[in-house]
Design a protein around this motif. Sequence first.
Motif, PDB file in Angstrom:
ATOM      1  N   ASN A 109      -6.983   1.261   3.467  1.00 42.21           N
ATOM      2  CA  ASN A 109      -6.264   0.274   4.275  1.00 42.21           C
ATOM      3  C   ASN A 109      -7.165  -0.522   5.206  1.00 42.21           C
ATOM      4  O   ASN A 109      -6.740  -0.929   6.293  1.00 42.21           O
ATOM      5  N   ILE A 110      -8.389  -0.760   4.785  1.00 41.98           N
ATOM      6  CA  ILE A 110      -9.305  -1.548   5.624  1.00 41.98           C
ATOM      7  C   ILE A 110      -8.707  -2.934   5.909  1.00 41.98           C
ATOM      8  O   ILE A 110      -7.943  -3.475   5.104  1.00 41.98           O
ATOM      9  N   LYS A 111      -9.131  -3.457   7.078  1.00 39.37           N
ATOM     10  CA  LYS A 111      -8.579  -4.751   7.504  1.00 39.37           C
ATOM     11  C   LYS A 111      -9.534  -5.903   7.241  1.00 39.37           C
ATOM     12  O   LYS A 111      -9.109  -7.065   7.242  1.00 39.37           O
ATOM     13  N   THR A 112     -10.804  -5.611   7.080  1.00 38.42           N
ATOM     14  CA  THR A 112     -11.760  -6.688   6.770  1.00 38.42           C
ATOM     15  C   THR A 112     -11.269  -7.387   5.504  1.00 38.42           C
ATOM     16  O   THR A 112     -10.958  -6.730   4.503  1.00 38.42           O
ATOM     17  N   VAL A 120     -15.139 -15.798   1.297  1.00 37.31           N
ATOM     18  CA  VAL A 120     -15.302 -15.831   2.749  1.00 37.31           C
ATOM     19  C   VAL A 120     -14.776 -14.516   3.320  1.00 37.31           C
ATOM     20  O   VAL A 120     -13.635 -14.121   3.039  1.00 37.31           O
ATOM     21  N   ILE A 121     -15.628 -13.842   4.112  1.00 33.00           N
ATOM     22  CA  ILE A 121     -15.262 -12.510   4.647  1.00 33.00           C
ATOM     23  C   ILE A 121     -15.106 -12.579   6.151  1.00 33.00           C
ATOM     24  O   ILE A 121     -15.922 -13.187   6.855  1.00 33.00           O
ATOM     25  N   ASN A 122     -14.027 -11.917   6.641  1.00 30.23           N
ATOM     26  CA  ASN A 122     -13.780 -11.801   8.082  1.00 30.23           C
ATOM     27  C   ASN A 122     -13.435 -10.357   8.420  1.00 30.23           C
ATOM     28  O   ASN A 122     -12.666  -9.721   7.682  1.00 30.23           O
ATOM     29  N   GLY A 123     -14.003  -9.865   9.532  1.00 30.06           N
ATOM     30  CA  GLY A 123     -13.638  -8.508   9.962  1.00 30.06           C
ATOM     31  C   GLY A 123     -14.743  -7.841  10.749  1.00 30.06           C
ATOM     32  O   GLY A 123     -15.798  -8.433  10.999  1.00 30.06           O
ATOM     33  N   ALA A 162     -14.297  -5.245   1.455  1.00 27.29           N
ATOM     34  CA  ALA A 162     -13.287  -6.106   2.089  1.00 27.29           C
ATOM     35  C   ALA A 162     -12.053  -6.165   1.188  1.00 27.29           C
ATOM     36  O   ALA A 162     -12.147  -5.929  -0.026  1.00 27.29           O
ATOM     37  N   ALA A 163     -10.911  -6.477   1.808  1.00 30.14           N
ATOM     38  CA  ALA A 163      -9.642  -6.402   1.062  1.00 30.14           C
ATOM     39  C   ALA A 163      -8.975  -7.769   0.932  1.00 30.14           C
ATOM     40  O   ALA A 163      -9.197  -8.675   1.742  1.00 30.14           O
ATOM     41  N   ASN A 164      -8.192  -7.883  -0.120  1.00 33.72           N
ATOM     42  CA  ASN A 164      -7.368  -9.077  -0.325  1.00 33.72           C
ATOM     43  C   ASN A 164      -6.088  -8.604  -1.000  1.00 33.72           C
ATOM     44  O   ASN A 164      -6.151  -8.005  -2.084  1.00 33.72           O
ATOM     45  N   SER A 196      -9.338  -3.915  -2.855  1.00 32.77           N
ATOM     46  CA  SER A 196     -10.623  -4.127  -2.190  1.00 32.77           C
ATOM     47  C   SER A 196     -11.725  -4.505  -3.178  1.00 32.77           C
ATOM     48  O   SER A 196     -11.659  -4.180  -4.369  1.00 32.77           O
ATOM     49  N   THR A 197     -12.723  -5.178  -2.635  1.00 26.12           N
ATOM     50  CA  THR A 197     -13.863  -5.638  -3.426  1.00 26.12           C
ATOM     51  C   THR A 197     -15.125  -5.371  -2.620  1.00 26.12           C
ATOM     52  O   THR A 197     -15.093  -5.397  -1.388  1.00 26.12           O
ATOM     53  N   ALA A 198     -16.217  -5.088  -3.344  1.00 29.57           N
ATOM     54  CA  ALA A 198     -17.511  -4.860  -2.668  1.00 29.57           C
ATOM     55  C   ALA A 198     -18.368  -6.114  -2.797  1.00 29.57           C
ATOM     56  O   ALA A 198     -18.451  -6.711  -3.882  1.00 29.57           O
ATOM     57  N   PHE A 199     -18.998  -6.483  -1.700  1.00 29.73           N
ATOM     58  CA  PHE A 199     -19.861  -7.676  -1.675  1.00 29.73           C
ATOM     59  C   PHE A 199     -21.249  -7.300  -1.171  1.00 29.73           C
ATOM     60  O   PHE A 199     -21.373  -6.441  -0.288  1.00 29.73           O
ATOM     61  N   LEU A 200     -22.250  -7.982  -1.701  1.00 33.15           N
ATOM     62  CA  LEU A 200     -23.602  -7.842  -1.158  1.00 33.15           C
ATOM     63  C   LEU A 200     -23.766  -8.915  -0.089  1.00 33.15           C
ATOM     64  O   LEU A 200     -23.774 -10.113  -0.393  1.00 33.15           O
TER      65      LEU A 200
END
Length: 380
Positions: A134-137, A147-150, A168-170, A174-178
């Motif tokens: 349940n991450i909020k980022t 675009v990532i925020n958190g 980060a989540a949408n 969730s998805t992992a980004f470098l």
Amino acid sequence: MSCDLEQRKIVDEAEAFVNQEIRPYVKCFEENKGIPRELIDKMAAKGYLAAALPKQYGGLELDPVYYGLFTEVFGKACTATRSLITVHTSLVGETLVRFGTEEQKNKWLPRLARGEAIGAFGLSEPDIGSDAKNIKTSWHEEDDCYVINGTKRWITFGHLADLFIIIAANKGRSTAFLVERAFPGFETKQIEGMMAARATCIAELYLNNVRVPKENVLGKINLGFEYIVSTSLDCGRYSIAWAGVAIAQEALEAMVSYSRTRTQFNEKLRSFQLIRGMIGDAVTKTHAARALALKAGELRKQKDPDAVMETTMAKYFASKVAVDVANDALQVHGGNGFLSEYPVERLYREAKVLEVIEGSSQMQQEMISSFGLQRYYKRR
Ligand SMILES: Cc1cc2nc3c(=O)[nH]c(=O)nc-3n(C[C@H](O)[C@H](O)[C@H](O)COP(=O)(O)OP(=O)(O)OC[C@H]3O[C@@H](n4cnc5c(N)ncnc54)[C@H](O)[C@@H]3O)c2cc1C
């Protein structure tokens, strides 16, 4: 993969390196709230920042068992350098090897191996820890980027790292980004006042409209948990299992040595039955933790599907043993145990962290009991 003899030699050389370059300076690292850049460079020059990674990327390609023994060597002397290996090599490096595209691997793995880039793993947040799904980022798509925020919290080596795996989540997936430190909108702040892990540059990360190129998705969109988080944490847990063995072993050695030199009632402490009871327990628990970690290592080497659960058990058990043995080692030291000139003060503080990171002990118990409820159900 190298033969046993070559791998044994690497571990033995690492032990000599640790005793010369790290062990005498651990208190300074804590006081300075970090490890010196020159030490990281020396570790990199020896291949120690990529001990588990393939040789084609500059790694030493230790198999899981020898990589565990290698991790123990660092963990006995110093939490900070062991944590660097856990996060940089296990969580970031091993995950990149498994899920990175050829471009991502060729771009980052040699730089990670040479220490030109330090890696960190950003999952936890101020309001979300165990309940990590349940991450909020958040992330959203714009024409040419994501675009990532958190805010991320407790990120080991976050204040030093150059490359971050950020989850980060949408819409609940969730998805992992470098994410690179240099990306506009990305900032870090070191967290002060830690009881332990004081030299691991733990940071809060702030992502404010950070634009990440599309080729920086690690794994697949919306499969951040299934692919990346589960793999990273599994690699991290294996490392922490050995960190637990390391602290237990170091505390046991301190406990035994002190009991043989300290005299009370005209007898060495080692002659008192209640002290001998603690030593007997510590020897047994440490051996048992090592046996579990070795079994997890063997299963990982064979790519056995049970390796993940065995690793979870090894992490859970070894961190508990580290806490127990460090606790008894401090008890055997009496008042001296509270002084930083004796090793048990540090071991006592550092052991507790292991029961919280890479999934707390309660989360491990949940996973292990779910496994046990399936595996050991006998319909009679
Ligand atoms: C030194 C250190 C380094 C760290 N490094 C990193 C890092 O590099 N990257 C990263 O992403 N994170 C990192 N973390 C964060 C770490 O992963 C979290 O602290 C951990 O997952 C626990 O989350 P929390 O602290 O929010 O505790 P919470 O999730 O709030 O839990 C608090 C307590 O409640 C218990 N609990 C929670 N839910 C349940 C439940 N359902 N049943 C039973 N008990 C429960 C927990 O076991 C714990 O004891 C680090 C933390 C520390 C202390």
